[in-house]
Design a protein around this motif. Structure first.
Motif, PDB file in Angstrom:
ATOM      1  N   CYS A  94       3.027  26.991  -3.838  1.00 49.35           N
ATOM      2  CA  CYS A  94       4.370  26.784  -4.261  1.00 49.35           C
ATOM      3  C   CYS A  94       5.066  26.422  -3.090  1.00 49.35           C
ATOM      4  O   CYS A  94       6.432  26.640  -3.155  1.00 49.35           O
ATOM      5  CB  CYS A  94       4.896  27.564  -5.279  1.00 49.35           C
ATOM      6  SG  CYS A  94       3.946  27.863  -6.797  1.00 49.35           S
ATOM      7  N   ASN A 141       5.210  18.967  -0.979  1.00 50.77           N
ATOM      8  CA  ASN A 141       4.204  18.850  -1.781  1.00 50.77           C
ATOM      9  C   ASN A 141       3.164  17.935  -0.873  1.00 50.77           C
ATOM     10  O   ASN A 141       3.602  17.593   0.350  1.00 50.77           O
ATOM     11  CB  ASN A 141       4.244  17.850  -3.086  1.00 50.77           C
ATOM     12  CG  ASN A 141       4.764  18.636  -4.204  1.00 50.77           C
ATOM     13  OD1 ASN A 141       4.519  19.679  -4.071  1.00 50.77           O
ATOM     14  ND2 ASN A 141       5.419  17.687  -5.025  1.00 50.77           N
ATOM     15  N   SER A 182      -0.081  18.825  -7.273  1.00 50.16           N
ATOM     16  CA  SER A 182      -0.160  19.642  -6.208  1.00 50.16           C
ATOM     17  C   SER A 182      -0.659  21.288  -6.538  1.00 50.16           C
ATOM     18  O   SER A 182      -1.305  21.891  -5.897  1.00 50.16           O
ATOM     19  CB  SER A 182       1.208  19.933  -5.505  1.00 50.16           C
ATOM     20  OG  SER A 182       1.209  18.883  -4.368  1.00 50.16           O
ATOM     21  N   MET A 183      -0.205  21.303  -7.720  1.00 47.86           N
ATOM     22  CA  MET A 183      -0.543  22.834  -8.112  1.00 47.86           C
ATOM     23  C   MET A 183      -1.983  23.008  -8.784  1.00 47.86           C
ATOM     24  O   MET A 183      -2.421  24.231  -8.808  1.00 47.86           O
ATOM     25  CB  MET A 183       0.503  23.302  -9.346  1.00 47.86           C
ATOM     26  CG  MET A 183       1.819  23.468  -8.975  1.00 47.86           C
ATOM     27  SD  MET A 183       3.078  24.083 -10.151  1.00 47.86           S
ATOM     28  CE  MET A 183       2.455  25.923 -10.241  1.00 47.86           C
ATOM     29  N   ASN A 219       3.512  23.468 -13.434  1.00 46.31           N
ATOM     30  CA  ASN A 219       4.906  23.233 -13.099  1.00 46.31           C
ATOM     31  C   ASN A 219       5.701  24.288 -12.859  1.00 46.31           C
ATOM     32  O   ASN A 219       5.653  25.366 -13.186  1.00 46.31           O
ATOM     33  CB  ASN A 219       5.522  22.109 -14.233  1.00 46.31           C
ATOM     34  CG  ASN A 219       5.665  23.020 -15.530  1.00 46.31           C
ATOM     35  OD1 ASN A 219       6.436  23.844 -15.775  1.00 46.31           O
ATOM     36  ND2 ASN A 219       4.609  22.831 -16.461  1.00 46.31           N
ATOM     37  N   LEU A 220       6.931  24.006 -12.163  1.00 45.87           N
ATOM     38  CA  LEU A 220       7.627  24.946 -11.703  1.00 45.87           C
ATOM     39  C   LEU A 220       8.665  25.834 -12.761  1.00 45.87           C
ATOM     40  O   LEU A 220       9.543  26.599 -12.674  1.00 45.87           O
ATOM     41  CB  LEU A 220       8.796  24.535 -10.521  1.00 45.87           C
ATOM     42  CG  LEU A 220       7.589  24.246  -9.189  1.00 45.87           C
ATOM     43  CD1 LEU A 220       8.741  23.991  -8.001  1.00 45.87           C
ATOM     44  CD2 LEU A 220       6.866  25.539  -8.961  1.00 45.87           C
ATOM     45  N   SER A 268       2.512  14.625  -6.880  1.00 51.90           N
ATOM     46  CA  SER A 268       3.438  15.354  -7.714  1.00 51.90           C
ATOM     47  C   SER A 268       3.211  16.734  -7.552  1.00 51.90           C
ATOM     48  O   SER A 268       2.400  17.402  -7.114  1.00 51.90           O
ATOM     49  CB  SER A 268       3.214  14.953  -9.187  1.00 51.90           C
ATOM     50  OG  SER A 268       2.127  15.337  -9.607  1.00 51.90           O
ATOM     51  N   ARG A 269       4.436  17.508  -7.995  1.00 53.63           N
ATOM     52  CA  ARG A 269       4.166  18.866  -8.350  1.00 53.63           C
ATOM     53  C   ARG A 269       2.948  19.358  -9.101  1.00 53.63           C
ATOM     54  O   ARG A 269       2.230  20.272  -8.582  1.00 53.63           O
ATOM     55  CB  ARG A 269       5.431  19.592  -8.663  1.00 53.63           C
ATOM     56  CG  ARG A 269       5.432  21.052  -8.833  1.00 53.63           C
ATOM     57  CD  ARG A 269       5.305  21.758  -7.651  1.00 53.63           C
ATOM     58  NE  ARG A 269       6.294  21.539  -6.455  1.00 53.63           N
ATOM     59  CZ  ARG A 269       6.230  22.068  -5.257  1.00 53.63           C
ATOM     60  NH1 ARG A 269       5.421  22.798  -4.854  1.00 53.63           N
ATOM     61  NH2 ARG A 269       7.339  21.662  -4.455  1.00 53.63           N
ATOM     62  N   GLU A 270       2.807  18.878 -10.289  1.00 52.49           N
ATOM     63  CA  GLU A 270       1.933  19.049 -11.133  1.00 52.49           C
ATOM     64  C   GLU A 270       0.386  18.792 -10.378  1.00 52.49           C
ATOM     65  O   GLU A 270      -0.524  19.719 -10.480  1.00 52.49           O
ATOM     66  CB  GLU A 270       1.947  18.181 -12.335  1.00 52.49           C
ATOM     67  CG  GLU A 270       2.953  18.719 -13.305  1.00 52.49           C
ATOM     68  CD  GLU A 270       4.482  18.004 -12.885  1.00 52.49           C
ATOM     69  OE1 GLU A 270       5.337  18.272 -13.422  1.00 52.49           O
ATOM     70  OE2 GLU A 270       4.207  17.090 -11.743  1.00 52.49           O
TER      71      GLU A 270
END
Length: 787
Positions: A218, A222, A306-307, A709-710, A302-304
């Motif tokens: 996190c 990204n 990246s995670m 997601n955060l 995207s964050r999704e």
């Protein structure tokens, strides 16, 4: 009065640039006519791609290229730490393909015993986790690229998804990687002494099982990069990475081209914590620019994405069997560990190996046996994350040791004191020597800060549904990877005409502040104020000195050796040139406060600016003063420390609140106290999240991420984070530059077991699985009969 900057809280060299927004990250750079790259991810955790039709996507106006496995070099590659040179192992499918893609005739590669398994392609021909990259689109803008992805038609043969190590290890389980004997990536640990004989000598035998979870880094920025070909046809990649030199090597290997045909530039980086210690998107980015004739192509996850589509932290399951004497002296420890590495190796078994290696330094025993295995599953790829296996093993063992102390009715601090390492200890496996150790003083300081004795007495008799308790946990770590891997670092210093210097290093500052620390080291040696040391914060594999990268908490210690050597060489050259200007013997002069002075009296002879100017423009002796140094560190230093925590536990809701927490470190000399404090606060915050809330969740049948997601992934916010106490016990480390040892990763190692042990102290209930979120804690209290 001489300038003294080592040990001072000088302002970070990048502070103004970052707070004013002037610092340029990868996304702040732009090339004319930049194209956009998008990745098609598999919706299935385990599936064979039977067919893939990209014709509709290619026909879409604005689409410049569509790539699948068939369009790319079919070379397996890996990311790993650098090792020694050995014979090439090229996994191209046949000699014809090796010739086609330019890898035939490469005589050397990294020693396979010092790298990880080459088990992936740039784009997959078989999906091994939900999110595996199976196709890619290059288009003129993001909307067209996203639309094109939807037009790609893929026929899958869906296979059984193995979403746990138990499923992957089951007899007859389908192979995630064909051609392997099983789903075990690797196994093998070490044995010191005779463990069975040690158990026979012990007064008590204790056993315990402990489990950690999959979490994500996190980091704020990204994964993002862009690539293009320069006028000579070389591939240039600008990327947010911790390891530009390794990116260069891996991209070249994955594409089957000479390493010199790749250039990697690292601007400012918005955090990584190990996630960017791997090569996730750069090989595909390079392939994309080749597919469009060298035009610039940008990938931004995207964050999704990246995670789940980059790296996670390995989940571990430990079984520990310990033999101990009545007085609390450890005799023998046997640890078995199962590590979940996900769909591809990444750093793979080296994480498990690191855990066992760094753990050894804290509690030497007569016998220690470590049996780890690393297992493939159909989950996102696990890789390096801050602590590199140590948050997992220290959670398990410090919890186990607390359980033993409770059952033997021994004070938890005293049982540790009885077993601590002594200065002079030589690890029988690595041969690294403990040359400084202040773990006992760290405990004394932490115990006083949290008022241990006073609160222990206060909380002895409690009632009600809110109970308080105290816990602590210790750690050891290392200051680099030696002797497992190469520890080469470079530094370059140039004396400018005005007496200031430029410092260029290969080591990457990814937010931790290493550029500032290196600047302080140079200023200290040369007697300069910090504003006269100009640190170049961008790394460029064409220009920067070679350094393997930012990982293993190595930079202040390992790269600092190169910086100190370079600064000392520049000082020697300055004094030598000054001696040639004055005919004063060099052994009678010194450099102090930007002046050449007599050693015996301090009387000024020349200014540094005069020497610098003369070195550039003297008609006979002109020779600019520079130093370009590489240092191959064949030594290591062991930092130690402890976390103390006070918690309040609500029996009715299962909520754990951390009231106070102190992280105390023996990291040798602290070069910049304020920055060091910030490092510790950030690391402890990560450790609190690891302990109480963070966990990537997956559907057990499909392997799909449920909270990438955060919003749904529960990072602790400022409202969840207590004031974090930081303290240091400074003890000069004789092997380190200016007496330093590592600090970057240690702060995150033991908050989790300290909090767990505090909950045990408050409630009498052991929680042997992370995270200790309210649901899990509530269920534990219910099972224990507290509610």
């Amino acid at each position: 009065m001489a300038y003294t900057v080592v040990g001072k809280s000088v302002r970070r060299v990048d502070a103004v640039a970052k707070v004013t927004g002037k610092a340029k990250y990868t996304d702040d750079f732009y090339e004319r006519d930049m194209l956009v790259g998008k990745i098609l991810h598999s919706p299935y955790a385990h599936a064979i791609i039977k067919s893939i039709d990209v014709s509709k996507a290619k026909a879409l106006p604005g689409v410049e290229a569509v790539l699948t496995y068939k369009d790319l070099p079919r070379i397996n590659y890996a990311t790993s730490l650098p090792g020694m040179i050995g014979d090439v192992l090229d996994d191209a499918e046949d000699e014809e393909e090796r010739i086609k893609f330019g890898t035939a005739g490469h005589p050397y590669s990294l020693d396979p015993s010092h790298r990880d398994v080459e088990d992936r392609h740039i784009l997959a021909k078989k999906a091994r986790f939900v999110g595996d990259a199976i196709a890619a689109v290059v288009a003129t803008d993001e909307l067209i690229a996203a639309k094109a992805l939807k037009l790609i038609e893929v026929e899958y043969e869906v296979l059984e998804a193995l979403t746990s190590t138990e499923a992957a290890l089951k007899e007859g389980a389908p192979l995630i990687h064909e051609g392997r004997a099983s789903n075990v990536l690797a196994s093998g640990g070490f044995a010191i002494g005779d463990i069975e004989e040690a158990f026979k000598e012990s007064d008590h035998i204790f056993e315990g099982e402990y489990e950690t979870s999959i979490v994500q880094h996190c980091h704020m920025e990204n994964q993002t990069s862009y690539a293009y070909q320069d006028m000579d046809g070389r591939i240039v990649i600008v990327t947010s990475t911790q390891i530009p030199q390794i990116v260069r090597r891996v991209v070249a290997q994955a594409l089957g081209i000479p390493w010199g045909r790749v250039r990697v530039i690292k601007p400012y980086v918005g955090g990584g914590f190990g996630n960017k210690q791997d090569v996730a998107i750069e090989p595909l980015n390079a392939a994309m620019t080749l597919a469009v004739g060298g035009r610039p192509v940008k990938i931004e996850l995207s964050r999704e994405e990246s995670m789940t589509d980059t790296r996670t932290r390995h989940a571990f399951k430990f079984k520990i069997k310990t033999g101990i004497n009545q007085d609390g002296k450890l005799i023998g420890v046997h640890i078995t560990a199962i590590s979940n590495t996900g769909a591809y190796a990444s750093h793979g078994h080296s994480i498990a190996g690191s855990a066992g290696g760094k753990f050894r330094y804290l509690y030497p025993t007569k016998a220690l046996k470590y049996d780890p295995i690393t297992v493939y599953t159909n989950l996102p790829v696990a890789g390096a994350m801050r602590g590199y296996g140590c948050p997992q093993i220290f959670y398990a063992f410090e919890s186990h040791l607390e359980d033993i102390a409770k059952r033997l009715n021994i004070d938890p601090i005293e049982i540790r004191r009885k077993n601590f390492v002594e200065v002079g200890y030589v690890d029988p496996v690595s041969k690294n020597k403990v040359t400084s150790c202040s773990i006992r003083e760290c405990i004394d300081k932490g115990k006083a800060l949290i008022k241990w004795d006073e609160k222990k007495a206060l909380y002895k008799e409690q009632s009600g549904h809110k109970l308080r308790g105290l816990g602590m946990a210790c750690f050891s770590y290392a200051s680099g990877t030696y002797p497992v891997a190469l520890e080469l670092a470079g530094a370059r210093i140039v004396l400018n005409q005005d007496g200031s210097v430029q410092l260029q290093i290969g080591a990457t500052d990814t937010g931790q502040g290493s550029d500032t620390v290196f600047g302080q080291m140079v200023a200290e040696v040369l007697g300069l104020p910090m504003d006269m040391v100009h640190v170049l914060s961008t790394q460029d594999t064409d220009i920067s000195p070679f350094d393997t990268g930012c990982y293993a908490s190595r930079q202040t210690y390992v790269s600092g050796m190169a910086v100190e050597k370079a600064a000392l060489e520049v000082k020697e050259k300055i004094l030598g040139f000054a001696a040639s200007m004055t005919d004063i013997p060099v052994n009678r002069i010194d450099l102090v406060d930007q002046k050449i002075v007599f050693k015996h009296s301090g009387e000024s002879v020349l200014t540094l600016e005069q020497v610098a100017m003369q070195s550039y423009y003297d008609l006979l002796r002109a020779k600019p003063i520079t130093s370009d140094i590489s240092n191959n560190a064949r030594i290591n230093a062991i930092p130690f420390g402890v976390t103390f925590a006070e918690v309040e536990v609500d029996i009715k809701t299962g909520k754990i609140e951390v009231l106070e927490i102190y992280n105390v470190h023996d990291s040798g000399t602290i070069v910049n106290p304020k920055m060091a404090e910030g490092q510790v606060q950030g690391g402890v915050s990560m450790g609190i999240g690891y302990a109480l809330s963070e966990q990537l969740l997956f559907d057990e049948v499909t392997g799909k991420a449920l909270n990438n997601n955060l919003l749904d992934y529960k990072l602790p916010t400022i409202m969840d984070t207590p004031d974090i106490g930081v303290a240091f016990v400074e003890n000069h480390e004789p092997t380190g530059p200016f007496g330093v040892k590592s600090l970057g990763e240690p702060p995150t190692i033991t908050p989790a077991p300290a909090i767990r042990n505090a909950v045990l102290d408050a409630t009498g209930v052991s929680f042997n699985r992370l995270p200790m979120n309210p649901q899990r804690v509530f269920e534990g209290f219910k099972e224990a009969g507290l509610i």
